[in-house]
Each structure stands twice: as structure tokens, then as C-alpha cells.
Design a protein around this motif. Sequence first.
Motif, short mmCIF file in Angstrom:
data_model
loop_
_atom_site.label_atom_id
_atom_site.label_comp_id
_atom_site.label_asym_id
_atom_site.label_seq_id
_atom_site.Cartn_x
_atom_site.Cartn_y
_atom_site.Cartn_z
N VAL A 1 16.26 27.02 35.53
CA VAL A 1 14.84 26.60 35.06
C VAL A 1 13.98 27.67 35.25
O VAL A 1 12.87 28.15 34.66
N THR A 2 13.97 28.43 36.81
CA THR A 2 13.19 29.63 36.85
C THR A 2 13.44 30.79 36.00
O THR A 2 12.70 31.46 35.58
N ARG A 3 14.65 30.86 35.82
CA ARG A 3 15.14 31.91 34.67
C ARG A 3 14.45 31.58 33.28
O ARG A 3 14.01 32.33 32.37
N GLU A 4 14.21 30.41 32.87
CA GLU A 4 13.81 29.96 31.68
C GLU A 4 12.23 30.00 31.70
O GLU A 4 11.79 30.78 30.55
N VAL A 5 11.59 29.87 32.70
CA VAL A 5 10.45 30.26 32.91
C VAL A 5 10.01 31.73 32.89
O VAL A 5 9.09 32.15 31.84
N ARG A 6 10.89 32.48 33.33
CA ARG A 6 10.68 33.95 33.29
C ARG A 6 10.89 34.55 31.88
O ARG A 6 10.26 35.39 31.22
N ASP A 7 12.08 33.90 31.03
CA ASP A 7 12.17 34.42 29.59
C ASP A 7 10.98 34.04 29.01
O ASP A 7 10.73 34.61 27.88
N LEU A 8 10.54 32.78 28.91
CA LEU A 8 9.37 32.30 28.07
C LEU A 8 8.09 33.16 28.36
O LEU A 8 7.19 33.62 27.48
N ASP A 9 8.11 33.58 29.84
CA ASP A 9 6.70 34.75 29.96
C ASP A 9 7.12 35.87 29.24
O ASP A 9 5.92 36.73 28.73
N LYS A 10 8.32 36.33 29.33
CA LYS A 10 8.61 37.62 28.52
C LYS A 10 8.50 37.49 27.15
O LYS A 10 7.89 38.38 26.48
N ASP A 11 8.65 36.36 26.62
CA ASP A 11 8.21 36.10 25.20
C ASP A 11 6.97 36.12 25.05
O ASP A 11 6.27 36.68 23.89
N VAL A 12 6.12 35.46 25.87
CA VAL A 12 4.44 35.60 25.63
C VAL A 12 4.12 36.95 25.77
O VAL A 12 3.37 37.35 25.09
N ALA A 13 4.69 37.60 26.50
CA ALA A 13 4.07 39.17 26.64
C ALA A 13 4.51 39.95 25.58
O ALA A 13 3.67 40.77 25.06
N ARG A 14 5.74 39.75 25.01
CA ARG A 14 5.78 40.34 23.70
C ARG A 14 5.10 39.94 22.59
O ARG A 14 4.61 41.02 21.89
#
Length: 211
Positions: free
Chosen positions: A33-46
Motif C-alpha cells: 500500500v505504501t508503494r502504491e501511494v508513492r507510485d500515485l504521487d509520482k504519477d501526480v508529479a508527472r
Amino acid sequence: MYGDLGTKLVQHAKRTQSLAYLPPYQREIVQAVTREVRDLDKDVARILEQLEQARAAAEGEEGGIPPSSFNPADDPATACALLVDHLSMRRNKRCLLAYHRIRAEKIEEMCWNGIDPLEHQQRQREIESGNNNSEDHGTPRTDRMPLSNAHYNSSLTPVEEEYFRQYNEMLMAYKGHWTDVDLTGSLDPPKELYIDVRVLKDAGEIQTEYG
């Protein structure tokens, strides 16, 4: 799909509330779940980076005039992607907080009830080991399956063990001020019509509205 792992954590938390002991910590799901949150944050930053690049390009074409702020109506697809990512991150964070809060409350409940989760877990293992030995009575030793090391691992994480120790010490210090009062007793009022009241201090004659 986003949120599935968070839902599993919530289900584990709900199951924990109905158990008399603390189940093992779901480390793999929490990390996922933590990795999923980080991936979503990277997607938002992109996505935001692409918007900034488009804004800079538009600013250059318009001769230095800064464009207006982002309008979701002008690009509904981008706005929808940002909204979904943001809501998914918030939901995963709430699931993580709920899961850890339930475990913390379970540890606090054990402290108030005078239960050591480590000793309680050890007794459960001894009972299970005794049941396995009784079932395997008469079976050659070479045919018995040895217990794995994971079976003897603690259900508490090192952080939870430290939290249990510090909370228990704080509770002992708190109860030390009122040695004559059992603060760990039940908070439910008695249902019997006549009960015995143990007086700790003589307060003299007490007059109530009924005499």
C-alpha cells in the motif's frame, strides 16, 4: 486496481477487533500500500510537470504573457486523472492509519487488562504444539513436519513492542497514584439490584435526596 490492498488492510483491522489476541502484522500488504501511494504521487508529479511544460510553452508563444491558472473544464481528462490519483492516495492513507490505530488500541486494551501479548502468544503456541504432539502420537520423529521459524516469530513489530513497553510503564505510573482503586476494572455498571460497596475512606454520614 487502486484501493484493493487498502481494503484488505481494513478487513484485517475489522477481524482484529473481534479477536482476543493480536494477529501477525501484515507487513507485506502495508509495504504494498505504501508503494502504491508513492507510485500515485509520482504519477501526480508527472502530470503536473507536463502541465508546467505546456504552460511554459504557451507563455513563450504569447510573448511572455503568463497564461491563466489550470481550468479543469478545459482539460477534463487531466483533471480527472489528478482527482482519481489524489483520492486514491487519501484513501490508502486512511486505510493505513485505521489499520495501525486498531492495532494500537488492541495493545492498549491488553495493557489495561493486564495481558502481555508476548506471553499470551507463547501460551497459544504451547497449546498448538501440545495439540500437534497429541495428534502425532506414535508417529516416527522423521515423519513429523518441523515447525518453521516463522511460526515462532512475534506477532508484534519491534515498534509495537516498544509501544507496548512504554505504554505499560506509563500505565503503571498512572495507577501508582491510586493504589487503593482498581482502575483496570470493568466500566460497565452492575445490573444486580443489590450490590456490595467497599468503602475505601470514611467520609462520615452522607445525606442524599432520598434520606
